[in-house]
Design an enzyme around this catalytic site. Structure first.
Site, PDB file in Angstrom:
ATOM      1  N   HIS A 101      -3.686   7.513  -9.487  1.00 15.20           N
ATOM      2  CA  HIS A 101      -3.920   6.186  -9.652  1.00 15.20           C
ATOM      3  C   HIS A 101      -5.172   5.818  -9.926  1.00 15.20           C
ATOM      4  O   HIS A 101      -6.122   6.552  -9.223  1.00 15.20           O
ATOM      5  CB  HIS A 101      -3.280   5.355  -8.288  1.00 15.20           C
ATOM      6  CG  HIS A 101      -3.527   3.866  -8.176  1.00 15.20           C
ATOM      7  ND1 HIS A 101      -4.430   3.150  -8.059  1.00 15.20           N
ATOM      8  CD2 HIS A 101      -2.456   3.105  -8.474  1.00 15.20           C
ATOM      9  CE1 HIS A 101      -4.375   1.665  -8.169  1.00 15.20           C
ATOM     10  NE2 HIS A 101      -2.848   1.809  -8.444  1.00 15.20           N
ATOM     11  N   ASP A 178      -4.041  10.624  -0.709  1.00 15.53           N
ATOM     12  CA  ASP A 178      -3.632   9.469  -0.930  1.00 15.53           C
ATOM     13  C   ASP A 178      -2.064   9.357  -0.846  1.00 15.53           C
ATOM     14  O   ASP A 178      -1.323   9.613  -1.501  1.00 15.53           O
ATOM     15  CB  ASP A 178      -4.024   8.967  -2.580  1.00 15.53           C
ATOM     16  CG  ASP A 178      -3.327   7.740  -3.007  1.00 15.53           C
ATOM     17  OD1 ASP A 178      -2.784   7.033  -2.151  1.00 15.53           O
ATOM     18  OD2 ASP A 178      -3.718   7.403  -4.222  1.00 15.53           O
ATOM     19  N   GLN A 181       1.992   6.089  -1.806  1.00 12.96           N
ATOM     20  CA  GLN A 181       3.548   6.153  -2.327  1.00 12.96           C
ATOM     21  C   GLN A 181       4.331   6.847  -1.381  1.00 12.96           C
ATOM     22  O   GLN A 181       5.524   6.826  -1.327  1.00 12.96           O
ATOM     23  CB  GLN A 181       3.551   6.476  -3.826  1.00 12.96           C
ATOM     24  CG  GLN A 181       2.877   5.667  -4.909  1.00 12.96           C
ATOM     25  CD  GLN A 181       3.760   4.330  -4.901  1.00 12.96           C
ATOM     26  OE1 GLN A 181       4.748   4.314  -4.480  1.00 12.96           O
ATOM     27  NE2 GLN A 181       2.752   3.294  -5.287  1.00 12.96           N
ATOM     28  N   LYS A 204       2.911  -1.539   1.140  1.00 11.24           N
ATOM     29  CA  LYS A 204       4.023  -1.032   0.499  1.00 11.24           C
ATOM     30  C   LYS A 204       5.091  -0.353   1.509  1.00 11.24           C
ATOM     31  O   LYS A 204       6.112   0.232   1.149  1.00 11.24           O
ATOM     32  CB  LYS A 204       3.512   0.368  -0.403  1.00 11.24           C
ATOM     33  CG  LYS A 204       2.552  -0.077  -1.417  1.00 11.24           C
ATOM     34  CD  LYS A 204       2.160   1.133  -2.278  1.00 11.24           C
ATOM     35  CE  LYS A 204       0.752   0.763  -3.291  1.00 11.24           C
ATOM     36  NZ  LYS A 204       1.249   0.309  -4.450  1.00 11.24           N
ATOM     37  N   CYS A 342      -1.564   1.343 -13.438  1.00 14.51           N
ATOM     38  CA  CYS A 342      -2.984   1.861 -12.874  1.00 14.51           C
ATOM     39  C   CYS A 342      -2.949   3.374 -13.066  1.00 14.51           C
ATOM     40  O   CYS A 342      -3.701   3.876 -12.118  1.00 14.51           O
ATOM     41  CB  CYS A 342      -3.133   1.155 -11.576  1.00 14.51           C
ATOM     42  SG  CYS A 342      -3.309  -0.259 -11.488  1.00 14.51           S
TER      43      CYS A 342
HETATM   44  N1  PMP Z   1      -2.799   5.195  -4.874  1.00 11.91           N
HETATM   45  C1  PMP Z   1      -1.351   5.128  -5.239  1.00 11.91           C
HETATM   46  C2  PMP Z   1      -0.752   6.322  -5.714  1.00 11.91           C
HETATM   47  C3  PMP Z   1      -0.769   3.909  -5.244  1.00 11.91           C
HETATM   48  O1  PMP Z   1       0.328   3.834  -5.654  1.00 11.91           O
HETATM   49  C4  PMP Z   1      -1.531   2.750  -4.998  1.00 11.91           C
HETATM   50  C5  PMP Z   1      -1.212   1.138  -5.149  1.00 11.91           C
HETATM   51  N2  PMP Z   1      -0.467   1.091  -6.527  1.00 11.91           N
HETATM   52  C6  PMP Z   1      -2.981   2.982  -4.601  1.00 11.91           C
HETATM   53  C7  PMP Z   1      -3.306   3.959  -4.556  1.00 11.91           C
HETATM   54  C8  PMP Z   1      -3.827   1.667  -4.360  1.00 11.91           C
HETATM   55  O2  PMP Z   1      -3.312   0.936  -3.249  1.00 11.91           O
HETATM   56  P1  PMP Z   1      -3.768  -0.457  -2.694  1.00 11.91           P
HETATM   57  O3  PMP Z   1      -3.934  -1.422  -4.018  1.00 11.91           O
HETATM   58  O4  PMP Z   1      -2.934  -1.108  -1.893  1.00 11.91           O
HETATM   59  O5  PMP Z   1      -5.246  -0.281  -2.239  1.00 11.91           O
END
Ligand code: PMP
Length: 384
Positions: A101, A178, A181, A204, A342
């Site tokens: 991401h 990270d 997910q 999430k 993203c």
């Molecule tokens: N890493 C991953 C794999 C994600 O899917 C996301 C959110 N789509 C994020 C980081 C960022 O998370 P947040 O926007 O809640 O900080």
């Protein structure tokens, strides 16, 4: 039309207990924490420390103070990437993967710019799986930190993080996972994984937006400098010198999202009540059913067909732009995500502008998947 919500990888819907807990906090114990001797402040402070303990148990952290409250995964990554500035020098390497991401790319690029370190990228194959032989070739004593997602948001791939962690440690590199997910589907055991950092977002995992967790091993959190200066992160302040508070407060400057932290605890307790084994098993049936049904559509192109996947199906219809499908499916009452999620480098690797992504949660049903399949077929007819 009844709504079918298949954008769970972006954010989950909230159970009633979570919504009620937010209201209960503001109605009964709202006060600033750690600041007052008055009873209400004490109640709020005590309530804020309870979820830290339940999250510690949930992720099997060794110490409660290894659990930091953040505003989400992005905050956790930036906190560590910023703190690593002093540990890197020109010629060192930071490693990420090809399926990150943006929030697990950009902070590391910024770190490289500040320090003169370089970025290595673990490549992936056409199924959307990381190529471990390439990782083995890239990793070296020059690698100082490896940051990879546990599960890809764009493809659903579950990555071999234990292998990555062990190999990275063998050359003395730290590992950041990270878990944005993964946290809604899997209960991570940070001690068994032996990762140095693990981050996830509350929103999430059935919790409120603006809440999140960064787990860090005590030895690393002791070594890293504070990320933000301000109230509550200090031991003593004079104009000559400030000394910092101990863990976890050193990293929690300012008034936090008190309700967020408390209610994130409620959300995690709720998910544990449902049971992560039950969640994983049920979502797997949804994934298999959805994959099979969608593949019956002519011109269906699945993007991300890793052997190990969670309940994310990214796809395109041959010759049709994903936005067109997403817009029409939305008009039929089905919320799917459309675009690059993203993760522009992932889309570039597959040479596509984006995908339509259906991501399932434990509260979704096969009937809803049938509705998606019908809607996609209709959209295809309208667009071809
Ligand atoms: N890493 C991953 C794999 C994600 O899917 C996301 C959110 N789509 C994020 C980081 C960022 O998370 P947040 O926007 O809640 O900080």
């Amino acid at each position: 039309i009844p709504l079918v919500y298949f954008d769970n990888a972006a954010t989950s819907q909230k159970p009633q207990v979570v919504i009620d807990a937010i209201s209960k906090y503001y109605t009964t114990i709202n006060a600033n924490i750690h600041r007052g001797v008055h009873t209400l402040s004490q109640l709020a402070t005590d309530a804020y420390e309870v979820p830290r303990q339940s999250i510690q148990r949930h992720i099997n952290a060794k110490h409660t103070h290894e659990v930091l409250f953040t505003s989400g995964t992005t905050h956790g990554i930036n906190l560590v990437a910023s703190g690593f500035t002093q540990f890197l020098k020109p010629g060192d390497y930071v490693m990420v993967s090809a399926m990150e991401h943006h929030s697990n790319i950009v902070p590391w690029q910024m770190l490289c710019e500040r320090t003169g370190a370089n970025l290595h990228v673990i490549p992936m194959n056409e199924k959307g799986e990381l190529i471990m032989e390439e990782f083995d070739k890239l990793i070296s004593e020059k690698t100082k930190i490896v940051s990879v997602n546990h599960i890809s948001n764009a493809l659903g791939t579950i990555n071999p993080i234990k292998y990555i962690i062990d190999k990275a440690h063998a050359v003395g590199a730290a590992v950041f996972i990270d878990g944005a997910q993964a946290a809604p589907h899997i209960r991570p055991d940070v001690q068994a994984l032996d990762c140095d950092f693990y981050a996830f977002s509350g929103h999430k995992t059935c919790g409120p937006t603006g809440s999140g967790v960064l787990y860090g091993k005590e030895e690393w959190l002791e070594k890293l400098p504070p990320y933000q200066g301000g109230g509550e992160m200090i031991k003593e302040v004079t104009f000559e010198k400030t000394t910092y508070a101990g863990l976890p407060h050193k990293f929690e400057a300012g008034t936090p999202h008190i309700a967020g932290g408390i209610v994130l605890g409620t959300a995690i307790d709720y998910l544990n009540g449902v049971g992560f084994d039950n969640i994983a098993a049920y979502e797997h049936t949804l994934l298999e059913y959805g994959t099979q049904k969608l593949l019956e559509i002519d011109g269906m192109e699945l993007v991300g067909t890793a052997a190990e996947k969670t309940s994310v199906i990214s796809f395109n219809l041959k010759g049709i732009h994903p936005y067109d499908v997403g817009t029409l499916v939305d008009k039929m009452g089905i919320a799917v995500r459309t675009g690059h999620h993203c993760a522009q480098p992932v889309m570039n690797a597959f040479c596509i502008p984006g995908t339509i992504r259906a991501s399932f949660a434990f509260y979704n049903t096969v009937e809803e998947i049938d509705a998606l399949v019908t809607a996609v077929k209709k959209a295809q007819m309208m667009l071809s």
